[in-house]
Design an enzyme around this catalytic site. Structure first.
Site, mmCIF file in Angstrom:
data_model
loop_
_atom_site.group_PDB
_atom_site.id
_atom_site.type_symbol
_atom_site.label_atom_id
_atom_site.label_comp_id
_atom_site.label_asym_id
_atom_site.label_seq_id
_atom_site.Cartn_x
_atom_site.Cartn_y
_atom_site.Cartn_z
ATOM 1 N N GLY A 8 0.835 -1.208 0.000
ATOM 2 C CA GLY A 8 0.000 0.000 0.000
ATOM 3 C C GLY A 8 0.867 1.253 0.000
ATOM 4 O O GLY A 8 1.927 1.266 0.624
ATOM 5 N N ARG A 67 0.625 -5.122 -4.874
ATOM 6 C CA ARG A 67 0.829 -6.188 -3.886
ATOM 7 C C ARG A 67 1.070 -7.485 -4.669
ATOM 8 O O ARG A 67 0.169 -8.295 -4.810
ATOM 9 C CB ARG A 67 -0.400 -6.315 -3.001
ATOM 10 C CG ARG A 67 -0.689 -5.074 -2.164
ATOM 11 C CD ARG A 67 -1.844 -5.353 -1.208
ATOM 12 N NE ARG A 67 -2.370 -4.140 -0.595
ATOM 13 C CZ ARG A 67 -1.886 -3.596 0.511
ATOM 14 N NH1 ARG A 67 -0.860 -4.138 1.119
ATOM 15 N NH2 ARG A 67 -2.444 -2.505 1.002
ATOM 16 N N ASP A 74 5.877 -5.492 5.626
ATOM 17 C CA ASP A 74 6.318 -6.871 5.883
ATOM 18 C C ASP A 74 6.162 -7.783 4.674
ATOM 19 O O ASP A 74 6.992 -8.673 4.464
ATOM 20 C CB ASP A 74 5.648 -7.448 7.139
ATOM 21 C CG ASP A 74 4.149 -7.275 7.140
ATOM 22 O OD1 ASP A 74 3.626 -6.631 6.203
ATOM 23 O OD2 ASP A 74 3.504 -7.786 8.058
ATOM 24 N N THR A 122 4.876 1.418 6.256
ATOM 25 C CA THR A 122 3.496 0.996 6.473
ATOM 26 C C THR A 122 2.742 2.132 7.121
ATOM 27 O O THR A 122 3.212 2.719 8.108
ATOM 28 C CB THR A 122 3.359 -0.268 7.347
ATOM 29 O OG1 THR A 122 2.066 -0.245 7.966
ATOM 30 C CG2 THR A 122 4.377 -0.330 8.457
ATOM 31 N N ASP A 179 0.188 1.784 8.753
ATOM 32 C CA ASP A 179 -0.306 1.291 10.043
ATOM 33 C C ASP A 179 0.732 1.449 11.153
ATOM 34 O O ASP A 179 0.414 1.312 12.327
ATOM 35 C CB ASP A 179 -0.693 -0.190 9.934
ATOM 36 C CG ASP A 179 -1.922 -0.412 9.069
ATOM 37 O OD1 ASP A 179 -2.540 0.578 8.659
ATOM 38 O OD2 ASP A 179 -2.252 -1.587 8.818
ATOM 39 N N ASP A 187 3.135 -0.467 12.099
ATOM 40 C CA ASP A 187 3.200 -1.650 12.963
ATOM 41 C C ASP A 187 4.361 -2.597 12.647
ATOM 42 O O ASP A 187 4.320 -3.765 13.012
ATOM 43 C CB ASP A 187 1.857 -2.417 12.890
ATOM 44 C CG ASP A 187 1.546 -2.893 11.478
ATOM 45 O OD1 ASP A 187 2.303 -2.575 10.546
ATOM 46 O OD2 ASP A 187 0.519 -3.597 11.319
ATOM 47 N N ARG A 220 -25.480 14.037 18.002
ATOM 48 C CA ARG A 220 -25.279 12.668 17.516
ATOM 49 C C ARG A 220 -24.012 12.035 18.085
ATOM 50 O O ARG A 220 -23.107 12.740 18.516
ATOM 51 C CB ARG A 220 -25.084 12.682 15.988
ATOM 52 C CG ARG A 220 -26.351 12.805 15.216
ATOM 53 C CD ARG A 220 -26.035 12.955 13.726
ATOM 54 N NE ARG A 220 -27.267 13.023 12.976
ATOM 55 C CZ ARG A 220 -27.376 13.559 11.765
ATOM 56 N NH1 ARG A 220 -26.321 14.084 11.173
ATOM 57 N NH2 ARG A 220 -28.536 13.576 11.155
ATOM 58 N N GLY A 249 -5.743 0.501 10.141
ATOM 59 C CA GLY A 249 -5.081 -0.225 11.228
ATOM 60 C C GLY A 249 -5.560 -1.658 11.212
ATOM 61 O O GLY A 249 -6.550 -1.983 11.858
ATOM 62 N N ARG A 250 -4.839 -2.477 10.433
ATOM 63 C CA ARG A 250 -5.275 -3.865 10.232
ATOM 64 C C ARG A 250 -5.079 -4.722 11.482
ATOM 65 O O ARG A 250 -6.018 -5.326 11.986
ATOM 66 C CB ARG A 250 -4.462 -4.437 9.065
ATOM 67 C CG ARG A 250 -4.757 -5.844 8.701
ATOM 68 C CD ARG A 250 -3.965 -6.238 7.473
ATOM 69 N NE ARG A 250 -4.498 -5.619 6.272
ATOM 70 C CZ ARG A 250 -5.561 -6.065 5.600
ATOM 71 N NH1 ARG A 250 -6.196 -7.156 6.004
ATOM 72 N NH2 ARG A 250 -5.990 -5.450 4.516
ATOM 73 N N GLU A 303 -9.969 -0.133 11.761
ATOM 74 C CA GLU A 303 -10.666 -1.060 10.846
ATOM 75 C C GLU A 303 -10.522 -2.526 11.271
ATOM 76 O O GLU A 303 -11.383 -3.340 10.980
ATOM 77 C CB GLU A 303 -10.113 -0.891 9.432
ATOM 78 C CG GLU A 303 -8.620 -1.230 9.355
ATOM 79 C CD GLU A 303 -7.985 -1.058 7.989
ATOM 80 O OE1 GLU A 303 -8.680 -0.726 7.022
ATOM 81 O OE2 GLU A 303 -6.749 -1.257 7.913
ATOM 82 N N ARG A 343 -24.073 7.950 13.625
ATOM 83 C CA ARG A 343 -23.622 7.842 12.230
ATOM 84 C C ARG A 343 -22.204 7.267 12.225
ATOM 85 O O ARG A 343 -21.476 7.389 13.219
ATOM 86 C CB ARG A 343 -23.552 9.224 11.574
ATOM 87 C CG ARG A 343 -24.887 9.910 11.422
ATOM 88 C CD ARG A 343 -25.650 9.341 10.227
ATOM 89 N NE ARG A 343 -26.785 10.175 9.876
ATOM 90 C CZ ARG A 343 -27.990 10.086 10.420
ATOM 91 N NH1 ARG A 343 -28.224 9.211 11.379
ATOM 92 N NH2 ARG A 343 -28.967 10.882 10.019
ATOM 93 N N HIS A 360 -9.022 5.474 2.271
ATOM 94 C CA HIS A 360 -7.756 5.805 1.610
ATOM 95 C C HIS A 360 -7.421 7.291 1.619
ATOM 96 O O HIS A 360 -6.307 7.649 1.211
ATOM 97 C CB HIS A 360 -7.766 5.262 0.177
ATOM 98 C CG HIS A 360 -7.778 3.763 0.141
ATOM 99 N ND1 HIS A 360 -8.935 3.038 0.271
ATOM 100 C CD2 HIS A 360 -6.774 2.862 0.054
ATOM 101 C CE1 HIS A 360 -8.649 1.746 0.234
ATOM 102 N NE2 HIS A 360 -7.340 1.612 0.111
HETATM 103 O O1 F6P Z 1 -1.593 -2.290 5.230
HETATM 104 C C1 F6P Z 1 -1.840 -0.941 5.152
HETATM 105 C C2 F6P Z 1 -3.286 -0.672 4.798
HETATM 106 O O2 F6P Z 1 -3.447 0.698 4.563
HETATM 107 C C3 F6P Z 1 -4.270 -1.168 5.824
HETATM 108 O O3 F6P Z 1 -4.463 -0.286 6.877
HETATM 109 C C4 F6P Z 1 -5.497 -1.366 4.976
HETATM 110 O O4 F6P Z 1 -6.319 -2.373 5.511
HETATM 111 C C5 F6P Z 1 -4.946 -1.795 3.674
HETATM 112 O O5 F6P Z 1 -3.646 -1.334 3.587
HETATM 113 C C6 F6P Z 1 -5.727 -1.293 2.492
HETATM 114 O O6 F6P Z 1 -5.201 -1.883 1.360
HETATM 115 P P1 F6P Z 1 -5.579 -1.520 -0.126
HETATM 116 O O7 F6P Z 1 -4.783 -0.326 -0.504
HETATM 117 O O8 F6P Z 1 -5.168 -2.718 -0.893
HETATM 118 O O9 F6P Z 1 -7.045 -1.235 -0.180
#
Ligand code: F6P
Length: 345
Positions: A10, A72, A103, A125, A127, A129, A162, A170-171, A222, A267, A273
């Site tokens: 990504g 990827r 990774d 990354t 994320d 991580d 609301r 954040g996977r 997420e 909501r 992205h």
């Molecule tokens: O691994 C980084 C990340 O941004 C995650 O947070 C997210 O789930 C994923 O990539 C989204 O991937 P893609 O760009 O393939 O939709």
């Protein structure tokens, strides 16, 4: 030396800053020549390249995305893929390859290193991580974008009395959620590291609405899960070539539960992205530039199989294999900061 560069996985704001720094320092300081592989490992498999010169890497420092594009592509899933990559490196007479990725990308680099390739890694990354480094470029930008969104959500949530649930990336680790949540003053922050206690979430929201404010903001990563579900919320069943599902939807699930259990209108917003797009912050440009410079230095020191990392305020390097071994999860310290700002319910 002749050096190849690729960006995989990504995208992250700051990729172009890494490329620029490595190429500029390589040419100006070491007299190197560079080629860029297009779309990550796919470009190595297909020998699809572009020249990387002072000209082609000028004016890109502030640009999001990557001039090399990304994908990827899991070389290890393709029969003969690793050997094909080695052939491409040989055909281009490369002395080294700088792999900018997370990774998955570094996992492929590691497999090639075991077969004799001269790779140096740069951690990437959104994320944040990857273990072994205290920070990845792009993360600060993502947090800035998400924090601005949370600031904006406050006024609309307040205007309508609301609850608004904001889903962020954040996977497997909730770095964006916890950092954005604290910086944006969210009332509840939910991360993949802890199963969501929806009863507690509703108690916190109710407490706030019964003691002054009539609106609340919840930030959820997420990858966070309700204890009853063994799977993360996804958009469809498709998996990418590394076996990752498309995460999306936990924000809506949490919003529906809150509305059902509290009766407050709720909501959800998924920032998706937008967090990865656009111009990098000054912090990320600086970090990315330091990584790019350090990577080309490692190439010249012939320290192959290493990954440049940030430890405290210093750039260091570690074995690339160590970085992909495990996920760096959110620190208890940050979780406690967030908890300390909540009432006891
Ligand atoms: O691994 C980084 C990340 O941004 C995650 O947070 C997210 O789930 C994923 O990539 C989204 O991937 P893609 O760009 O393939 O939709």
């Amino acid at each position: 030396m002749r050096v190849g560069i690729l960006t995989g996985g990504g995208d992250c704001p700051g990729l172009n800053a890494v490329i620029r720094a490595a190429v500029h320092k390589g040419i100006l300081h070491y007299g190197d020549e560079f080629i860029g592989f297009m779309e990550g490992w796919r470009g190595v498999l297909d020998n699809n390249t572009m020249p990387l010169t002072l000209e082609s890497t000028s004016g890109i420092l502030h640009l999001g995305g990557t001039i090399l594009r990304t994908s990827r592509t899991n070389v290890r899933k393709i029969e003969g893929g690793l050997d094909k990559c080695l052939e491409t490196l040989k055909a281009n007479k490369l002395d080294a390859l700088i792999t900018i990725g997370g990774d998955d990308t570094q996992g492929v680099a590691n497999a090639l290193i075991e077969k004799g390739a001269n790779c140096v890694g740069v951690p990437k990354t959104i994320d944040n991580d990857l273990s072994g480094t205290d920070a990845c470029f792009g993360f600060d930008t993502a947090v800035s974008i998400a924090t601005e969104a949370v600031d904006r959500l406050h006024s609309t949530a307040e205007a309508h009395n609301r609850v608004i649930v904001c889903e962020v990336m954040g996977r497997d680790a909730g770095w964006i959620a916890i950092t954005t949540g604290i910086a944006g003053g969210a009332d509840v922050i939910l991360v993949p590291e802890k199963p969501i206690d929806i009863e507690e979430v509703c108690k916190l929201v109710k407490h706030r609405h019964e003691h002054g404010k009539k609106f609340s903001i919840v930030v959820v990563a997420e990858g966070a899960k309700l204890p009853a579900s063994d799977k993360q919320a996804t958009h469809g069943d498709k998996l990418d070539s590394f076996g990752h599902a498309r995460l999306s939807g936990i924000g809506q699930v949490v919003a529906e539960e809150i509305e059902k259990r509290t009766g407050y209108e709720t909501r959800s917003v998924n920032l998706g992205h937008t967090q990865r797009g656009g111009t990098p912050t000054a912090f990320d440009r600086l970090l990315a530039t330091r990584y790019g410079s350090a990577a080309i230095d490692l190439v010249h020191q012939k320290k192959f199989g290493r990954l440049v990392v940030l430890r405290g305020t210093e750039i260091q390097d570690i074995p690339l294999a160590d970085a992909i071994a495990k996920t760096r999860t959110v620190s208890e310290d940050l979780l406690n900061v967030a908890k300390g700002l909540q009432p006891k319910v």
